[in-house]
Design a protein around this motif. Structure first.
Motif, PDB file in Angstrom:
ATOM      1  N   PHE A  10       0.871  -1.170   0.000  1.00 52.63           N
ATOM      2  CA  PHE A  10       0.000   0.000   0.000  1.00 52.63           C
ATOM      3  C   PHE A  10       0.909   1.220   0.000  1.00 52.63           C
ATOM      4  N   LEU A  11       0.672   2.114  -0.950  1.00 50.47           N
ATOM      5  CA  LEU A  11       1.611   3.214  -1.152  1.00 50.47           C
ATOM      6  C   LEU A  11       0.934   4.567  -1.044  1.00 50.47           C
ATOM      7  N   ASP A  12       1.504   5.416  -0.219  1.00 48.46           N
ATOM      8  CA  ASP A  12       1.113   6.813  -0.240  1.00 48.46           C
ATOM      9  C   ASP A  12       1.537   7.373  -1.605  1.00 48.46           C
ATOM     10  N   ARG A  13       0.909   8.453  -2.043  1.00 45.19           N
ATOM     11  CA  ARG A  13       1.260   9.005  -3.361  1.00 45.19           C
ATOM     12  C   ARG A  13       2.217  10.208  -3.261  1.00 45.19           C
ATOM     13  N   ASP A  14       1.697  11.368  -2.846  1.00 45.01           N
ATOM     14  CA  ASP A  14       2.493  12.605  -2.851  1.00 45.01           C
ATOM     15  C   ASP A  14       3.567  12.572  -1.765  1.00 45.01           C
ATOM     16  N   GLY A  15       4.819  12.739  -2.172  1.00 45.64           N
ATOM     17  CA  GLY A  15       5.918  12.704  -1.206  1.00 45.64           C
ATOM     18  C   GLY A  15       6.530  11.319  -1.073  1.00 45.64           C
ATOM     19  N   THR A  16       5.868  10.334  -1.681  1.00 50.08           N
ATOM     20  CA  THR A  16       6.384   8.966  -1.648  1.00 50.08           C
ATOM     21  C   THR A  16       6.742   8.510  -3.058  1.00 50.08           C
ATOM     22  N   ILE A  17       5.822   8.731  -4.012  1.00 54.61           N
ATOM     23  CA  ILE A  17       6.075   8.356  -5.414  1.00 54.61           C
ATOM     24  C   ILE A  17       6.378   9.604  -6.244  1.00 54.61           C
ATOM     25  N   ASN A  18       5.543  10.630  -6.091  1.00 55.01           N
ATOM     26  CA  ASN A  18       5.793  11.898  -6.801  1.00 55.01           C
ATOM     27  C   ASN A  18       6.149  12.982  -5.786  1.00 55.01           C
ATOM     28  N   VAL A  29       4.058  22.977   1.682  1.00 53.92           N
ATOM     29  CA  VAL A  29       4.073  22.003   0.591  1.00 53.92           C
ATOM     30  C   VAL A  29       2.740  21.260   0.595  1.00 53.92           C
ATOM     31  N   ASP A  30       2.306  20.885  -0.590  1.00 56.02           N
ATOM     32  CA  ASP A  30       1.026  20.187  -0.719  1.00 56.02           C
ATOM     33  C   ASP A  30       1.095  19.305  -1.974  1.00 56.02           C
ATOM     34  N   SER A  31      -0.022  18.679  -2.290  1.00 52.64           N
ATOM     35  CA  SER A  31      -0.127  17.874  -3.511  1.00 52.64           C
ATOM     36  C   SER A  31      -0.030  18.777  -4.737  1.00 52.64           C
ATOM     37  N   PRO A  32       0.284  18.187  -5.892  1.00 49.19           N
ATOM     38  CA  PRO A  32       0.173  18.959  -7.130  1.00 49.19           C
ATOM     39  C   PRO A  32      -1.273  19.414  -7.328  1.00 49.19           C
ATOM     40  N   PHE A  33      -1.446  20.651  -7.795  1.00 46.58           N
ATOM     41  CA  PHE A  33      -2.795  21.163  -8.085  1.00 46.58           C
ATOM     42  C   PHE A  33      -3.087  21.173  -9.583  1.00 46.58           C
ATOM     43  N   VAL A  34      -2.033  21.053 -10.391  1.00 43.22           N
ATOM     44  CA  VAL A  34      -2.199  20.970 -11.859  1.00 43.22           C
ATOM     45  C   VAL A  34      -1.255  19.883 -12.380  1.00 43.22           C
ATOM     46  N   PRO A  35      -1.600  19.280 -13.540  1.00 46.70           N
ATOM     47  CA  PRO A  35      -0.794  18.151 -14.046  1.00 46.70           C
ATOM     48  C   PRO A  35       0.681  18.480 -14.236  1.00 46.70           C
ATOM     49  N   SER A  36       0.999  19.723 -14.639  1.00 47.01           N
ATOM     50  CA  SER A  36       2.416  20.047 -14.888  1.00 47.01           C
ATOM     51  C   SER A  36       3.264  19.987 -13.617  1.00 47.01           C
ATOM     52  N   GLN A  37       2.620  19.991 -12.448  1.00 43.39           N
ATOM     53  CA  GLN A  37       3.369  19.892 -11.186  1.00 43.39           C
ATOM     54  C   GLN A  37       3.664  18.445 -10.779  1.00 43.39           C
ATOM     55  N   VAL A  38       3.139  17.494 -11.531  1.00 46.38           N
ATOM     56  CA  VAL A  38       3.362  16.086 -11.171  1.00 46.38           C
ATOM     57  C   VAL A  38       4.732  15.657 -11.683  1.00 46.38           C
ATOM     58  N   LYS A  39       5.618  15.347 -10.744  1.00 41.46           N
ATOM     59  CA  LYS A  39       6.967  14.900 -11.104  1.00 41.46           C
ATOM     60  C   LYS A  39       7.334  13.724 -10.215  1.00 41.46           C
ATOM     61  N   ARG A  82      -4.130  11.076 -14.339  1.00 39.05           N
ATOM     62  CA  ARG A  82      -3.683  10.533 -15.638  1.00 39.05           C
ATOM     63  C   ARG A  82      -2.209  10.858 -15.888  1.00 39.05           C
ATOM     64  N   LYS A  83      -1.780  12.054 -15.495  1.00 39.26           N
ATOM     65  CA  LYS A  83      -0.377  12.434 -15.673  1.00 39.26           C
ATOM     66  C   LYS A  83       0.523  11.503 -14.848  1.00 39.26           C
ATOM     67  N   PHE A  84       0.091  11.225 -13.616  1.00 41.34           N
ATOM     68  CA  PHE A  84       0.808  10.305 -12.732  1.00 41.34           C
ATOM     69  C   PHE A  84       0.986   8.946 -13.426  1.00 41.34           C
ATOM     70  N   ASP A  85      -0.109   8.414 -13.950  1.00 39.92           N
ATOM     71  CA  ASP A  85      -0.046   7.120 -14.643  1.00 39.92           C
ATOM     72  C   ASP A  85       0.896   7.166 -15.845  1.00 39.92           C
ATOM     73  N   SER A  86       0.799   8.249 -16.623  1.00 42.42           N
ATOM     74  CA  SER A  86       1.577   8.288 -17.856  1.00 42.42           C
ATOM     75  C   SER A  86       3.075   8.412 -17.555  1.00 42.42           C
ATOM     76  N   LEU A  87       3.423   9.139 -16.491  1.00 45.39           N
ATOM     77  CA  LEU A  87       4.844   9.226 -16.117  1.00 45.39           C
ATOM     78  C   LEU A  87       5.379   7.852 -15.722  1.00 45.39           C
ATOM     79  N   LEU A  88       4.571   7.105 -14.994  1.00 43.21           N
ATOM     80  CA  LEU A  88       5.006   5.755 -14.600  1.00 43.21           C
ATOM     81  C   LEU A  88       5.129   4.851 -15.825  1.00 43.21           C
ATOM     82  N   VAL A  89       4.106   4.886 -16.670  1.00 44.83           N
ATOM     83  CA  VAL A  89       4.120   4.033 -17.868  1.00 44.83           C
ATOM     84  C   VAL A  89       5.346   4.330 -18.738  1.00 44.83           C
TER      85      VAL A  89
END
Ligand SMILES: [Zn+2]
Length: 195
Positions: A10-18, A29-39, A82-89
């Motif tokens: 079980f994985l946390d997302r923000d701060g753990t994967i992105n 600091v917080d989660s990304p609010f727009v797709p371009s912030q997902v890294k 979707r951006k999160f998924d596509s970066l992983l893929v």
């Protein structure tokens, strides 16, 4: 016949994967609010591949009150997902399932304003995933960079992995003085330590 149970990470997302995003106007600091912030964080995709190879189902368990707080629209939330998924893929990795808590006790949007049983540190999301995906909680791990991740994992009866620099003063927040089972500096380190 009894169905065979699987193990999950079980994985946390923000701060753990992105990466978490720093908002200078607000000073937090917080989660990304727009797709371009997902890294993605360095090594995160590789870590997911290692965990997959070790036989774990990869399940995101994440508090996402951004829509509830008015930080983003539902549409933006979906685009971020979707951006999160596509970066992983693009790095040959993917997660198997995602469980998000959309609530917040002080949400601006009334529809999401509640004290729910799914917002971490509550274990509700983990229990839902375990039931729907036939997961053996005792042989599974909750992995995250926050105290709430460890608390939720312990309440669900999982092993726990803390990502980051673990400070002894955090121990008091855990059940009966229990420390996380594993501490690693990032998800890749965690993936290598998890057996
Ligand atoms: Zn919730």
């Amino acid at each position: 016949m009894k169905k065979r149970l699987v193990r999950a990470a079980f994985l946390d997302r923000d701060g753990t994967i992105n990466k978490l995003v720093y908002y200078p106007d607000h000073g937090f600091v917080d989660s990304p609010f727009v797709p371009s912030q997902v890294k993605l964080l360095p090594g995160a995709a590789q870590a997911l591949k290692i965990l997959k190879k070790k036989g774990f189902l990869l399940v995101i368990i994440s508090n996402q009150p951004g829509v509830a707080k008015g930080n983003m629209t539902k549409k933006a939330f979906a685009a971020i997902d979707r951006k999160f998924d596509s970066l992983l893929v693009s790095r040959g990795a993917k997660v198997d399932a995602k469980y998000y808590c959309p609530h917040h006790p002080r949400a601006r949007l009334a529809a999401f304003r509640k004290k729910c049983s799914c917002r971490k540190p509550a274990p509700g999301l983990i229990f839902s995933a375990a039931k729907e995906l036939c997961i053996d909680l005792k042989r599974s791990y909750m992995v995250g960079d926050g105290v709430v991740d460890i608390q939720a994992g312990q309440k669900a009866g999982c092993k726990t992995v803390f990502i980051g620099h673990f400070k002894p003063e955090l121990w008091k927040y855990f059940g009966k003085g229990r420390k996380p089972d594993i501490v690693a500096k990032n998800l890749l380190g965690a993936a290598r330590k998890i057996r």
